[in-house]
Write an enzyme that holds these catalytic residues in place. Structure first.
Site, PDB file in Angstrom:
ATOM      1  CG  HIS A 109      42.545  49.705  33.331  1.00  0.00           C
ATOM      2  ND1 HIS A 109      42.415  48.902  34.445  1.00  0.00           N
ATOM      3  CD2 HIS A 109      42.086  50.930  33.704  1.00  0.00           C
ATOM      4  CE1 HIS A 109      41.902  49.618  35.437  1.00  0.00           C
ATOM      5  NE2 HIS A 109      41.697  50.856  35.016  1.00  0.00           N
ATOM      6  CG  ASP A 134      35.717  44.202  31.907  1.00  0.00           C
ATOM      7  OD1 ASP A 134      36.669  44.560  31.192  1.00  0.00           O
ATOM      8  OD2 ASP A 134      35.610  44.516  33.128  1.00  0.00           O
ATOM      9  CG  HIS A 173      34.994  47.921  34.845  1.00  0.00           C
ATOM     10  ND1 HIS A 173      35.681  46.866  35.436  1.00  0.00           N
ATOM     11  CD2 HIS A 173      34.649  48.750  35.857  1.00  0.00           C
ATOM     12  CE1 HIS A 173      35.757  47.073  36.746  1.00  0.00           C
ATOM     13  NE2 HIS A 173      35.142  48.203  37.025  1.00  0.00           N
ATOM     14  CG  ASP A 188      37.553  47.691  30.051  1.00  0.00           C
ATOM     15  OD1 ASP A 188      37.146  48.313  31.043  1.00  0.00           O
ATOM     16  OD2 ASP A 188      38.183  46.631  30.136  1.00  0.00           O
ATOM     17  CG  HIS A 202      40.914  44.362  29.859  1.00  0.00           C
ATOM     18  ND1 HIS A 202      39.631  44.051  30.259  1.00  0.00           N
ATOM     19  CD2 HIS A 202      41.186  43.569  28.811  1.00  0.00           C
ATOM     20  CE1 HIS A 202      39.145  43.096  29.467  1.00  0.00           C
ATOM     21  NE2 HIS A 202      40.076  42.778  28.583  1.00  0.00           N
ATOM     22  CD  GLU A 229      42.807  45.319  34.788  1.00  0.00           C
ATOM     23  OE1 GLU A 229      43.357  45.474  35.891  1.00  0.00           O
ATOM     24  OE2 GLU A 229      42.828  46.179  33.899  1.00  0.00           O
ATOM     25  CG  ASP A 235      37.090  43.660  36.575  1.00  0.00           C
ATOM     26  OD1 ASP A 235      37.837  44.641  36.419  1.00  0.00           O
ATOM     27  OD2 ASP A 235      36.175  43.397  35.749  1.00  0.00           O
ATOM     28  CG  ASP A 242      38.650  42.853  33.690  1.00  0.00           C
ATOM     29  OD1 ASP A 242      38.804  44.049  33.398  1.00  0.00           O
ATOM     30  OD2 ASP A 242      38.969  42.370  34.791  1.00  0.00           O
TER      31      ASP A 242
END
Ligand SMILES: N[C@@H](CC/C=C/[B-](O)(O)O)C(=O)O
Ligand SMILES: [Mn+2]
Ligand SMILES: [Mn+2]
Ligand SMILES: [Mn+2]
Length: 314
Positions: free
Chosen positions: A137, A120, A122, A124, A97, A273, A230, A228
């Protein structure tokens, strides 16, 4: 509708090799054919250059591989800018990312008014000093947000970046693994964030509506979707470096994309990712198919079905 595909085979933003194979895994999964099947004019610009550096050490900061990330980001920004300037919607294929440093910067050079929907697990948005991993990332947004610049150490190679986002231009969907420094930044800057708690509480329809009303109440701004993989539940995207249980369903992921596509203002899409080196054959198939589903629903695919322009019943 015209689409320009840019491969961003980067892996130095994190520690697990394999995300550099993400773009080709998506191409081999049938990406271009699927997009053409939607009646789109698709041009694949190939992969950006990712020069290697022998002397890429941490400098005096816990930031890993900054030179690799910086040179790749500069190349990504140039390609994304060119694709958008040529009148195509850009689809940037990751790659970890950190690719979003370049894709968002390049997008902002072409469309300074764009907003960002960051999907995401996360946030980031670690700065080099709030990060506990040093993996870039986990930092892309911090290099782009104007309000954070007093906290960003000047890293060689990143001189090309002019912070191009304000906190009010960003909305998160899907957060469920946020570091303390990131949580503090989100609250201090007042960044609109819909974690999985908000998704559970309000449902995905309200979350998308609230996010878009907040980012762009007049419905006029170009949209950058940084997705992302994930963000999806690990059962849907097992081949990724930082999986977190309790993620978005494919229905929720597809819904976000259908709604953003329906605005007609989706101008740049990142899919980050995907790491085919982390899963077995089956995991990779599941992950690539989830990513292809997300992508096709960004570019006109709809679960209700579609048909070619001027279709006639034979
Ligand atoms: N917050 C963690 C995880 C970062 C995750 C990055 B990803 O969302 O791009 O997968 C870190 O800073 O290392
Ligand atoms: Mn390498
Ligand atoms: Mn991410
Ligand atoms: Mn993530």
């Amino acid at each position: 509708r015209k689409v320009g595909v840019v491969g961003c085979p980067v892996h130095h933003g994190q520690a697990k090799p394999g995300t550099e194979h993400g773009p080709d895994a998506l191409r081999e999964g049938g990406l271009i054919k699927k997009l053409m099947g939607l009646g789109l004019d698709v041009h694949d610009y190939g992969d950006v250059g990712t020069p290697s550096h022998e002397d890429d050490h941490h400098f005096d900061l816990p930031v890993k591989n900054p030179k690799h990330v910086a040179t790749a980001s500069e190349n990504i920004a140039a390609d994304v800018y060119n694709v958008i300037k040529s009148g195509r919607t850009c689809l940037a294929l990751g790659g970890d990312h950190s690719m979003a440093i370049g894709s968002i910067f390049g997008h902002s050079l072409a469309e300074p008014e764009h907003v960002v929907v960051w999907v995401d697990a996360h946030a980031d948005i670690n700065t080099p000093l709030t990060s506990s991993s040093g993996n870039m990332h986990g930092m892309p947004l911090s290099f782009l947000v104007k309000e954070l610049q007093p906290y960003i150490s000047k890293l060689p190679g990143f001189e090309f970046i002019k912070p191009c986002l304000s906190a009010k231009n960003i909305a998160y969907i899907g957060l469920r693994d946020v570091d303390p420094g990131e949580r503090y930044i989100i609250e201090k800057l007042g960044i609109q964030s819909f974690s999985m708690s908000e998704v559970d509480r309000h449902g995905i329809k309200d979350v998308v509506e609230k996010a878009m009303h907040y980012l762009d109440p007049e419905g006029v701004k170009p949209i950058h979707l940084s997705f992302d993989i994930d963000a999806l539940d690990p059962s849907l995207a097992p081949s990724t470096g930082t999986p977190v249980p309790g993620g978005l369903s494919i229905r929720e992921g597809n819904y976000i994309c259908e709604e953003l596509a329906a605005t007609g203002r989706l101008t740049c899409v990142d899919i980050a990712e995907v790491n085919p080196s982390l899963g077995n054959e089956r995991d990779n198939l599941i992950t690539v198919n989830s990513a292809l589903s997300i992508i096709t629903h960004c570019f006109g695919g709809r679960r209700q079905g579609t048909y070619p322009k001027n279709y006639q019943i034979p």
